[in-house]
Scaffold this active site. Structure first.
Site, PDB file in Angstrom:
ATOM      1  N   ASP A  88      -0.007   0.087  -5.381  1.00 10.38           N
ATOM      2  CA  ASP A  88      -1.148   0.819  -4.843  1.00 10.38           C
ATOM      3  C   ASP A  88      -2.282   0.751  -5.861  1.00 10.38           C
ATOM      4  O   ASP A  88      -2.052   0.445  -7.049  1.00 10.38           O
ATOM      5  CB  ASP A  88      -0.794   2.282  -4.546  1.00 10.38           C
ATOM      6  CG  ASP A  88      -1.645   2.863  -3.425  1.00 10.38           C
ATOM      7  OD1 ASP A  88      -1.230   2.788  -2.260  1.00 10.38           O
ATOM      8  OD2 ASP A  88      -2.749   3.363  -3.710  1.00 10.38           O
ATOM      9  N   CYS A 133      -1.801   3.816  10.914  1.00 10.63           N
ATOM     10  CA  CYS A 133      -1.633   5.053  11.680  1.00 10.63           C
ATOM     11  C   CYS A 133      -2.915   5.321  12.461  1.00 10.63           C
ATOM     12  O   CYS A 133      -3.566   6.352  12.311  1.00 10.63           O
ATOM     13  CB  CYS A 133      -1.251   6.226  10.779  1.00 10.63           C
ATOM     14  SG  CYS A 133      -2.283   6.430   9.319  1.00 10.63           S
ATOM     15  N   CYS A 170       0.867  -1.186   0.000  1.00 11.87           N
ATOM     16  CA  CYS A 170       0.000   0.000   0.000  1.00 11.87           C
ATOM     17  C   CYS A 170       0.901   1.232   0.000  1.00 11.87           C
ATOM     18  O   CYS A 170       0.904   2.018   0.942  1.00 11.87           O
ATOM     19  CB  CYS A 170      -0.927   0.003   1.205  1.00 11.87           C
ATOM     20  SG  CYS A 170      -1.900  -1.511   1.408  1.00 11.87           S
ATOM     21  N   ALA A 171       1.668   1.393  -1.044  1.00  4.31           N
ATOM     22  CA  ALA A 171       2.789   2.340  -1.042  1.00  4.31           C
ATOM     23  C   ALA A 171       2.361   3.793  -1.079  1.00  4.31           C
ATOM     24  O   ALA A 171       3.092   4.667  -0.602  1.00  4.31           O
ATOM     25  CB  ALA A 171       3.711   2.048  -2.224  1.00  4.31           C
ATOM     26  N   GLY A 222       4.823   6.792  -1.529  1.00  4.21           N
ATOM     27  CA  GLY A 222       6.111   6.155  -1.361  1.00  4.21           C
ATOM     28  C   GLY A 222       6.996   6.612  -0.234  1.00  4.21           C
ATOM     29  O   GLY A 222       8.197   6.319  -0.247  1.00  4.21           O
ATOM     30  N   GLY A 223       6.463   7.285   0.774  1.00  5.73           N
ATOM     31  CA  GLY A 223       7.307   7.741   1.871  1.00  5.73           C
ATOM     32  C   GLY A 223       8.073   6.606   2.541  1.00  5.73           C
ATOM     33  O   GLY A 223       9.285   6.698   2.769  1.00  5.73           O
ATOM     34  N   LYS A 224       7.376   5.516   2.850  1.00  4.56           N
ATOM     35  CA  LYS A 224       8.048   4.392   3.503  1.00  4.56           C
ATOM     36  C   LYS A 224       8.845   3.578   2.491  1.00  4.56           C
ATOM     37  O   LYS A 224       9.866   2.970   2.840  1.00  4.56           O
ATOM     38  CB  LYS A 224       7.024   3.539   4.246  1.00  4.56           C
ATOM     39  CG  LYS A 224       6.382   4.279   5.429  1.00  4.56           C
ATOM     40  CD  LYS A 224       5.468   3.384   6.214  1.00  4.56           C
ATOM     41  CE  LYS A 224       4.839   4.159   7.394  1.00  4.56           C
ATOM     42  NZ  LYS A 224       3.900   5.214   6.959  1.00  4.56           N
ATOM     43  N   ASP A 279       1.257  -0.982   4.864  1.00  9.26           N
ATOM     44  CA  ASP A 279       0.859   0.267   5.525  1.00  9.26           C
ATOM     45  C   ASP A 279      -0.600   0.493   5.136  1.00  9.26           C
ATOM     46  O   ASP A 279      -0.903   1.212   4.195  1.00  9.26           O
ATOM     47  CB  ASP A 279       1.763   1.405   5.051  1.00  9.26           C
ATOM     48  CG  ASP A 279       1.518   2.698   5.806  1.00  9.26           C
ATOM     49  OD1 ASP A 279       0.761   2.679   6.794  1.00  9.26           O
ATOM     50  OD2 ASP A 279       2.073   3.730   5.393  1.00  9.26           O
TER      51      ASP A 279
END
Length: 390
Positions: free
Chosen positions: A230, A331, A206-207, A210-212, A278
């Site tokens: 995604d 989160c 679940c990019a 793309g932060g992670k 994520d």
């Protein structure tokens, strides 16, 4: 603009934000940007003051207020100078009438309060959920962060993160794009649960933008393979230029079809050392950045997130090689999206086990670790590491 005119502008924006929360419209930041784009006469000081008024009001209203004026009157109750701006001037708000409706002060809607309590989040820690967040960044492994951030005298290293730095909210780091990435300390910390290294095959299921993905690629020293997936074409399209700026060559993007993800991932079956999930969630851990989001969440929407998370975990499991792992992240502070999801997954998948994510912050919660704004000075997260049978 006069102080009264700024107050009236904030009231108008609050009305738009309240309506959007009720109807599923644009986020507050988007509405504020649109508002000022059509009002060029508002200078930078005006925009900053109006934005501050808007978010102060949003943070003080737990339940969605009935009107922007009622929300601003709540703020004015403890701010005599603000109350004086309700003067009936040409561009200002009308004078305050006796008995006029005022929004109710609070932190969260009543139904969310019950969910937080059920999840072990006590009311004393709720105010931290909507405090203004600092600006956290992650420096690329091959740059000298201390020298790079020397232009920001208030920048401080984050003690528990090797490449994490904290700056005052509102700091402009656009010129450092690629060398540093804006990423909350909690988000940086949960990425460490991946325990990736050079040469691995990793799927970021679940990019998003793309932060992670970028954090994982940096830790892998740009050696191996990362497949960033995604279902949102717009968000995923932002990853490639970000990866290029960060000098990452091992990242490939793959757009998935909602409900038919397995068909696009057939070549990766049982091939991943790690699947990073994520998952889409309520975002209850990110209200510091988007405080109006707590007005958007409903029991029905939460139920949809829970179903979606269970589905994504089912998609992830067949992609993991024997002895490999899923790192599940939300989160959210709600057990329905974190602890309960992991318990349900392990009950349904014989041989899978939960391993310690070994994070530098957070506290054990169920079979994972939970981070919270009050205890960890970061966004709120739940993370678990699920290991496939050999």
């Amino acid at each position: 603009m006069t102080p009264a005119a700024r107050t009236q502008a904030a009231i108008e924006l609050l009305d738009a934000i309240i309506a959007a929360a009720r109807e599923g419209g644009a986020a507050a930041d988007t509405l504020i940007a649109r508002y000022f784009a059509s009002r060029r006469y508002a200078g930078s000081k005006d925009r900053r003051a109006i934005r501050e008024l808007v978010y102060t009001a949003v943070r003080q209203c737990g339940e969605p207020p009935s009107s922007g004026r009622g929300a601003m009157l709540l703020v004015a109750q403890s701010d005599p100078e603000l109350a004086s701006r309700f003067d009936g001037s040409q561009h200002g708000p009308a004078a305050i009438e006796p008995g006029e409706p005022v929004a109710e002060r609070g932190v969260v809607p009543a139904w969310i309060a019950r969910e937080l309590e059920r999840s072990g989040i006590q009311s004393a820690s709720w105010p931290a959920l909507v405090e203004r967040a600092p600006l956290d960044v992650r420096a690329r492994r091959d740059v000298d962060a201390r020298e790079l951030l020397s232009a920001f005298p208030d920048a401080q290293p984050i003690a528990h993160l090797e490449r994490g730095w904290r700056l005052p909210a509102g700091s402009d780091v656009a010129s450092l794009a690629g060398a540093v990435e804006v990423q909350d300390a909690g988000s940086q910390a949960v990425s460490l649960a991946a325990q990736v290294g050079p040469g691995m095959t990793v799927i970021d299921l679940c990019a998003g933008a793309g932060g992670k993905t970028l954090a994982l690629g940096d830790t892998m020293e740009d050696r191996g393979r990362i497949v960033a997936c995604d279902v949102d074409r717009g968000r995923l399209s932002r990853l490639a230029p970000r990866a290029e700026r960060a000098n990452l060559t091992i990242v490939e993007s793959r757009l998935l079809d909602p409900g038919r993800e397995a068909q696009r991932l057939g070549d990766l079956q049982a091939g991943a050392d790690l699947v990073f999930v994520d998952a889409p969630c309520s975002g209850t851990g990110t209200w510091r950045r988007n405080p109006e989001a707590r007005w958007r969440l409903t029991p029905e929407r939460l139920s949809r997130f829970v179903a979606m998370q269970a589905h994504v975990l089912e998609v992830a499991a067949p992609l993991v090689k024997p002895g490999g792992a899923i790192v599940y992240v939300v989160c959210s502070l709600l057990d329905a999206e974190g602890k309960d999801q992991v318990d349900n997954f392990l009950s349904a998948h014989a041989g899978w086990t939960a391993a310690d994510p070994t994070l530098p912050i957070g506290a054990a919660h169920g079979r994972g670790v939970r981070l919270s704004p009050a205890q960890d000075q970061s966004d709120g997260f739940f993370v678990a590491r699920l290991v496939a049978p050999c």
